[in-house]
Design an enzyme around this catalytic site. Sequence first.
Site, PDB file in Angstrom:
ATOM      1  N   GLU A   1       0.814  -1.220   0.000  1.00 32.01           N
ATOM      2  CA  GLU A   1       0.000   0.000   0.000  1.00 32.01           C
ATOM      3  C   GLU A   1       0.847   1.270   0.000  1.00 32.01           C
ATOM      4  O   GLU A   1       0.409   2.308  -0.511  1.00 32.01           O
ATOM      5  CB  GLU A   1      -0.954   0.007   1.193  1.00 32.01           C
ATOM      6  CG  GLU A   1      -2.064  -1.037   1.121  1.00 32.01           C
ATOM      7  CD  GLU A   1      -1.656  -2.386   1.702  1.00 32.01           C
ATOM      8  OE1 GLU A   1      -0.448  -2.586   1.977  1.00 32.01           O
ATOM      9  OE2 GLU A   1      -2.538  -3.239   1.884  1.00 32.01           O
TER      10      GLU A   1
ATOM     11  N   PHE B   1     -11.354  -6.976  14.042  1.00 34.17           N
ATOM     12  CA  PHE B   1     -10.287  -7.447  13.157  1.00 34.17           C
ATOM     13  C   PHE B   1      -9.956  -6.378  12.107  1.00 34.17           C
ATOM     14  O   PHE B   1     -10.845  -5.851  11.447  1.00 34.17           O
ATOM     15  CB  PHE B   1     -10.718  -8.744  12.470  1.00 34.17           C
ATOM     16  CG  PHE B   1      -9.715  -9.239  11.472  1.00 34.17           C
ATOM     17  CD1 PHE B   1      -8.459  -9.665  11.869  1.00 34.17           C
ATOM     18  CD2 PHE B   1     -10.014  -9.257  10.112  1.00 34.17           C
ATOM     19  CE1 PHE B   1      -7.529 -10.105  10.949  1.00 34.17           C
ATOM     20  CE2 PHE B   1      -9.086  -9.699   9.182  1.00 34.17           C
ATOM     21  CZ  PHE B   1      -7.838 -10.127   9.600  1.00 34.17           C
ATOM     22  N   GLN B   2      -8.694  -6.080  11.982  1.00 31.65           N
ATOM     23  CA  GLN B   2      -8.181  -5.079  11.046  1.00 31.65           C
ATOM     24  C   GLN B   2      -8.807  -3.698  11.260  1.00 31.65           C
ATOM     25  O   GLN B   2      -9.000  -2.936  10.325  1.00 31.65           O
ATOM     26  CB  GLN B   2      -8.345  -5.533   9.591  1.00 31.65           C
ATOM     27  CG  GLN B   2      -7.407  -6.703   9.246  1.00 31.65           C
ATOM     28  CD  GLN B   2      -7.274  -6.967   7.767  1.00 31.65           C
ATOM     29  OE1 GLN B   2      -8.203  -6.722   7.001  1.00 31.65           O
ATOM     30  NE2 GLN B   2      -6.126  -7.498   7.364  1.00 31.65           N
TER      31      GLN B   2
ATOM     32  N   LYS C   1     -17.339  -0.524   5.927  1.00 26.83           N
ATOM     33  CA  LYS C   1     -17.822  -1.521   4.960  1.00 26.83           C
ATOM     34  C   LYS C   1     -19.341  -1.482   4.821  1.00 26.83           C
ATOM     35  O   LYS C   1     -19.874  -1.585   3.709  1.00 26.83           O
ATOM     36  CB  LYS C   1     -17.368  -2.913   5.416  1.00 26.83           C
ATOM     37  CG  LYS C   1     -17.628  -4.012   4.423  1.00 26.83           C
ATOM     38  CD  LYS C   1     -16.977  -5.311   4.881  1.00 26.83           C
ATOM     39  CE  LYS C   1     -17.115  -6.411   3.829  1.00 26.83           C
ATOM     40  NZ  LYS C   1     -16.425  -7.651   4.266  1.00 26.83           N
TER      41      LYS C   1
ATOM     42  N   MET D   1      24.490   8.487   2.338  1.00 30.77           N
ATOM     43  CA  MET D   1      24.382   9.786   2.999  1.00 30.77           C
ATOM     44  C   MET D   1      24.655   9.655   4.491  1.00 30.77           C
ATOM     45  O   MET D   1      25.326  10.509   5.089  1.00 30.77           O
ATOM     46  CB  MET D   1      22.989  10.386   2.757  1.00 30.77           C
ATOM     47  CG  MET D   1      22.849  11.826   3.201  1.00 30.77           C
ATOM     48  SD  MET D   1      23.991  12.936   2.344  1.00 30.77           S
ATOM     49  CE  MET D   1      22.960  13.500   0.982  1.00 30.77           C
TER      50      MET D   1
END
Lengths: 559, 91
Positions: free
Chosen positions: A58, A120-121, A170, A471
């Site tokens: 993502e 959940f999630q 949802k 760097m």
Amino acid sequence: MDGSRQLSTRVCTGAQWLLQALEEEGCEVMFGYPGGAVMPVYDALVDSSIRHILVRHEQGAALAADGYARASGKVGVCLATSGPGATNLLTGIANAFLDSVPMVAITGQVQTMVMGTDAFQEVDVFGMSLPVVKHSYIVRRAEDVYATVREAFAIARSGRPGPVLIDLPKDVALASAQARAPRFKHGTDRRGESEGLMRARALLATAKRPLLYVGGGVGMANAEGPLRSLMRSTGLPAVYTLKGLGSVDPDAPFNLGMLGMHGNPAANHAVQECDLLIVAGARFDDRATGKLDTFAPGARVLHMDIDAAEIGKLRKADVGLRGKLGEQLPALAQPLQISPWLQRCRELKSKHAERYDAPGEGVFAPALLKQLSEAGGNRLIVASDVGQHQMWVAQHWRVPRAAAHLSSGGLGTMGFGLPAAIGAQLARPDACVVCVSGDGSIMMNIQELATLKRYGIPVKIVLLDNSCLGMVRQWQELFFAERYSEVDLSDNPDFAVLARAFGIPAFTVERADQVPAAIERLLEEDGPLFCHVKIDPRANVWPLVPPGKSNGQMMGCAA
Amino acid sequence: MSVDFHIELDHSEGALLRLLGTIERRGFALLNLAADKPDEESYVVRLRLAGERDPLVLCRQLERLVEVRLVKVVPPPPEPPPPPGFQATWL
């Protein structure tokens, strides 16, 4: 089709309203990754005209949307599920926020009835993202989905652009409803602007050593043309920030280069010597100013920005103008008597011209970048990752316009380059998009090679491999008494083999005499291509303003 | 240094969180807060903040929040007179 005319009669699911609103906003491409809570949107996507690019992480979706937005000037769109999908977006959202990139990020969320129960999630991405978004929504009713998306686009692109998050539970995506009409907020306060402009013109008229300090706001305001016209008509010299790169004509006689930590000494000295600093869409970032209270010590400040909150934030402005740079810059035009100052700028530019005559057989990265950018010309867009190579690109790549240089300026996100290049290539299929990365950065989002392969996106990758975190190593060498700590990457994979494993043609360059053929291949070959370039691990980026020092105290340049 | 703000903003989800978060992230500490909801669509918030940075810059940073309608720096309300016989004690 303007769907808003049909809002009063149609009944659709929240997910369908979401996609209709995206389509009406002109969204042609979105970047995302499906999961449980966002499945209704993915189901509706089957019937949509929007092209969905399936990334492999993502973060890649958010950064690709960022690159798409920077290259196209449109709003970038990314989509992820709840929980880890949403948290993985956050770095990309923050990247867009720090660089003022217009983006709409859409996250699925657990059902409203279980929000707040550690389902959940479930994570509170709305709360987590508050510091890094321009605005955000949790949509709790299907009837609000359409309007929310339309309003989010308006917010993302208006004024100072930025990312807007839409968290979509949802059950809201599944529910059916008629849609309410969007409510757009308008209004630009222009009080006092004409008076400010008169004072700005007066400041400029009396200045003996005026200097333009150009930031990313010029490109975002599509004000490159007015800026260049102003420079031509007045002779004003200019320096620019990392994000201002490309706004100033690279061939302009008084383009003095990038200022700041790894800036051109001519630019930094000019800033220190000027008596009027004309700040156009820049924000006195610490990487640009060095020690702030020693920055441009003898200068009065004229600060122009679309965002009033930037004016006076770090440096008091003698005149502050909030507004559109495309209107303000032309209003400054007037005859100037600054010949001695221009002569001084000429001397600085000549004295601190770049050199490319590096000894030895190895590849000198600055020369490679300069040659590649000049050979590719105006059709090139470069997406740089973060590290030494990012600074070499800024110093040596010939950038003809702001939208041809994509770099993570504010957040400094390692892993930006490859997904941003993917986004840019999809936004500008006519362009030749080059991702310049390092062996540290490329591994942050290496999985997006699979995205390149899947869609045949013809991004050219130039990987400057010094087998270390260059760097950080450079700073440990210079400022931590050579106590090297966790910077060795000499056990890197064979990058050419790795790229081929993803189905991307690849080759390796180890010597300077191989560079011309490599450049030719990069510019001529169709499809994606991976050029692995081995460079000296001891190479440093010069010049350098040490941390906490004035820009007048640069290391690694002529006195 | 303390400064008082009068802020009017939309009553929308997260509006107060966004406002207070911005204030703290920009370097100001919250000393006092009073919030009212005069109607279904708005909040009116009065804040006393402490900080070393320019409060007018904070004003502009708050004004750019989408929900914020009005930000004003206001003089502090007069201290109520101490009750008879009261003597302030500072710890």
